[in-house]
Design a protein around this motif. Structure first.
Motif, PDB file in Angstrom:
ATOM      1  N   ASP A 108       0.864  -1.178   0.000  1.00 15.99           N
ATOM      2  CA  ASP A 108       0.000   0.000   0.000  1.00 15.99           C
ATOM      3  C   ASP A 108       0.903   1.231   0.000  1.00 15.99           C
ATOM      4  O   ASP A 108       1.509   1.576   1.016  1.00 15.99           O
ATOM      5  CB  ASP A 108      -0.919   0.009   1.227  1.00 15.99           C
ATOM      6  CG  ASP A 108      -2.042  -1.012   1.102  1.00 15.99           C
ATOM      7  OD1 ASP A 108      -2.734  -0.986   0.074  1.00 15.99           O
ATOM      8  OD2 ASP A 108      -2.216  -1.824   2.026  1.00 15.99           O
ATOM      9  N   ILE A 109       0.982   1.887  -1.144  1.00 15.41           N
ATOM     10  CA  ILE A 109       1.888   3.014  -1.326  1.00 15.41           C
ATOM     11  C   ILE A 109       1.084   4.295  -1.491  1.00 15.41           C
ATOM     12  O   ILE A 109       0.211   4.386  -2.362  1.00 15.41           O
ATOM     13  CB  ILE A 109       2.788   2.813  -2.559  1.00 15.41           C
ATOM     14  CG1 ILE A 109       3.515   1.464  -2.488  1.00 15.41           C
ATOM     15  CG2 ILE A 109       3.761   3.969  -2.700  1.00 15.41           C
ATOM     16  CD1 ILE A 109       4.509   1.347  -1.370  1.00 15.41           C
ATOM     17  N   ALA A 110       1.354   5.298  -0.659  1.00 13.62           N
ATOM     18  CA  ALA A 110       0.660   6.589  -0.752  1.00 13.62           C
ATOM     19  C   ALA A 110       0.981   7.253  -2.085  1.00 13.62           C
ATOM     20  O   ALA A 110       2.089   7.122  -2.619  1.00 13.62           O
ATOM     21  CB  ALA A 110       1.073   7.487   0.406  1.00 13.62           C
ATOM     22  N   SER A 111       0.020   7.992  -2.611  1.00 14.26           N
ATOM     23  CA  SER A 111       0.161   8.587  -3.943  1.00 14.26           C
ATOM     24  C   SER A 111       1.353   9.527  -4.048  1.00 14.26           C
ATOM     25  O   SER A 111       2.009   9.601  -5.091  1.00 14.26           O
ATOM     26  CB  SER A 111      -1.126   9.325  -4.334  1.00 14.26           C
ATOM     27  OG  SER A 111      -1.404  10.357  -3.400  1.00 14.26           O
ATOM     28  N   GLU A 112       1.656  10.240  -2.957  1.00 12.50           N
ATOM     29  CA  GLU A 112       2.746  11.227  -3.020  1.00 12.50           C
ATOM     30  C   GLU A 112       4.123  10.570  -3.132  1.00 12.50           C
ATOM     31  O   GLU A 112       5.115  11.269  -3.392  1.00 12.50           O
ATOM     32  CB  GLU A 112       2.712  12.145  -1.808  1.00 12.50           C
ATOM     33  CG  GLU A 112       2.874  11.464  -0.470  1.00 12.50           C
ATOM     34  CD  GLU A 112       1.534  11.069   0.158  1.00 12.50           C
ATOM     35  OE1 GLU A 112       1.520  10.818   1.386  1.00 12.50           O
ATOM     36  OE2 GLU A 112       0.522  11.017  -0.574  1.00 12.50           O
ATOM     37  N   ARG A 113       4.217   9.263  -2.958  1.00 11.57           N
ATOM     38  CA  ARG A 113       5.511   8.586  -3.063  1.00 11.57           C
ATOM     39  C   ARG A 113       5.882   8.237  -4.507  1.00 11.57           C
ATOM     40  O   ARG A 113       7.020   7.864  -4.781  1.00 11.57           O
ATOM     41  CB  ARG A 113       5.509   7.312  -2.205  1.00 11.57           C
ATOM     42  CG  ARG A 113       5.487   7.595  -0.719  1.00 11.57           C
ATOM     43  CD  ARG A 113       5.298   6.326   0.110  1.00 11.57           C
ATOM     44  NE  ARG A 113       6.362   5.362  -0.096  1.00 11.57           N
ATOM     45  CZ  ARG A 113       6.358   4.131   0.426  1.00 11.57           C
ATOM     46  NH1 ARG A 113       5.337   3.745   1.192  1.00 11.57           N
ATOM     47  NH2 ARG A 113       7.356   3.296   0.196  1.00 11.57           N
ATOM     48  N   PHE A 114       4.953   8.359  -5.422  1.00 12.17           N
ATOM     49  CA  PHE A 114       5.236   8.044  -6.828  1.00 12.17           C
ATOM     50  C   PHE A 114       5.809   9.261  -7.539  1.00 12.17           C
ATOM     51  O   PHE A 114       5.305  10.367  -7.397  1.00 12.17           O
ATOM     52  CB  PHE A 114       3.962   7.580  -7.542  1.00 12.17           C
ATOM     53  CG  PHE A 114       3.456   6.245  -7.076  1.00 12.17           C
ATOM     54  CD1 PHE A 114       3.887   5.071  -7.673  1.00 12.17           C
ATOM     55  CD2 PHE A 114       2.543   6.156  -6.030  1.00 12.17           C
ATOM     56  CE1 PHE A 114       3.421   3.838  -7.239  1.00 12.17           C
ATOM     57  CE2 PHE A 114       2.069   4.934  -5.590  1.00 12.17           C
ATOM     58  CZ  PHE A 114       2.505   3.768  -6.196  1.00 12.17           C
TER      59      PHE A 114
END
Length: 309
Positions: A108-114
């Motif tokens: 589960d990766i937060a959007s701001e990490r992309f």
């Protein structure tokens, strides 16, 4: 038989550079997805008539030194490849990345990490759906994301039905080895983008880099971007060999751009110098960049009805 070489007129034009601030998603009106499951025969017909959009991810270890890759054992591209897959209607590219990492790796990766890396186009000779030799065409948005800790790293396990092995690889290993030029292109753009990010940090208040430091990073950025062009020139050397599928082929790249919106490397260097001396750092820093928009064709047999060939 030897691979068929496909002439692409854009190959004579040399290499250009493209800059944009990211990969925006524009929804005009209120879109509601009506996606339904397609049986393989219907999906095969869709693949014959549509270019599917995909999001792929360069997954980095917590220190940012290695990239996670999987060696696919199914078509298309039964070799070392990105993590990712197709975009569903109504998803933003980042939402697609989030779903795919959650489905494939339980992350589960937060959007701001992309972080956006590049965009590319593919044409593959083969696919899984019948008739398999009709192939498939993709348009790719590529992002990078760095894992935060060992707990996330432990979750990175691939489906054995789709991947025969996996490995954390150094960027240099990918760029210098026998890997698909699309993977090399993305890694090269990521490395140049890392330098651009470092330059941004030097300009921001918390680091307050000197003019000399910023100038050195600007020079390093241009060097890294040029290296991407050099990597693409070696694309003809790549050979895909899949023992599991008894399949071999090669790749021929094509480079495309619009002359009116893209800057030649020397023009960009001149612009960087002008902006530097004027103190207009922000004009450089908030431009995401990539080397040329690239399309790839598996060269064993020509695909029909592909407009960009």
């Amino acid at each position: 038989p030897p691979p068929l070489l496909h002439y692409h007129p854009s190959q004579e034009r040399g290499y250009k550079i493209m800059f944009q601030s990211g990969i925006p998603y524009h929804e005009t009106g209120t879109f509601k997805s009506h996606r339904t499951f397609l049986p393989d025969d219907e999906y095969g017909v869709a693949l014959d008539n549509l270019v599917k959009g995909c999001t792929d991810i360069l997954l980095l270890n917590p220190s940012g030194t290695h990239i996670f890759t999987g060696r696919r054992c199914v078509q298309p591209q039964p070799d070392w490849w990105f993590m990712g897959g197709r975009i569903f209607p109504g998803e933003t590219p980042i939402q697609s990345c989030q779903r795919l990492l959650r489905r494939e790796l339980g992350l589960d990766i937060a959007s701001e990490r992309f972080v956006a890396v590049c965009a590319q186009a593919f044409a593959f000779e083969m696919r899984e759906q019948e008739p398999k030799n009709h192939g498939t065409t993709d348009a790719q948005f590529c992002y990078k994301v760095r894992l935060l800790n060992e707990e996330e790293v432990k979750k990175v396990v691939l489906d054995e039905n789709e991947y025969s092995e996996s490995e954390w690889k150094l960027p240099s290993e990918i760029i210098e080895g026998n890997y698909h030029p699309a993977l090399k292109f993305a890694v090269g753009n990521m490395l140049a983008g890392n330098v651009l990010e470092a330059m941004e940090k030097k300009v921001e208040e918390e680091e307050e880099g000197s003019d000399e430091e910023i100038a050195a990073l600007a020079k390093e950025f241009l060097k890294k971007r040029k290296e991407v062009d050099e990597v693409l020139k070696t694309s003809k050397d790549y050979k895909l060999v899949s023992k599991e599928l008894d399949y071999e082929t090669t790749v021929i790249p094509g480079i495309e751009w619009r002359h009116d919106v893209n800057l030649g490397a020397w023009k960009w260097a001149t612009l960087c110098g002008i902006l530097f001396f004027l103190g207009m750092y922000e004009s450089i820093l908030y431009a995401r960049f990539q080397s040329p928009l690239v399309s790839y064709l598996e060269a064993e047999k020509p695909l029909k009805s592909i407009s960009f060939l």
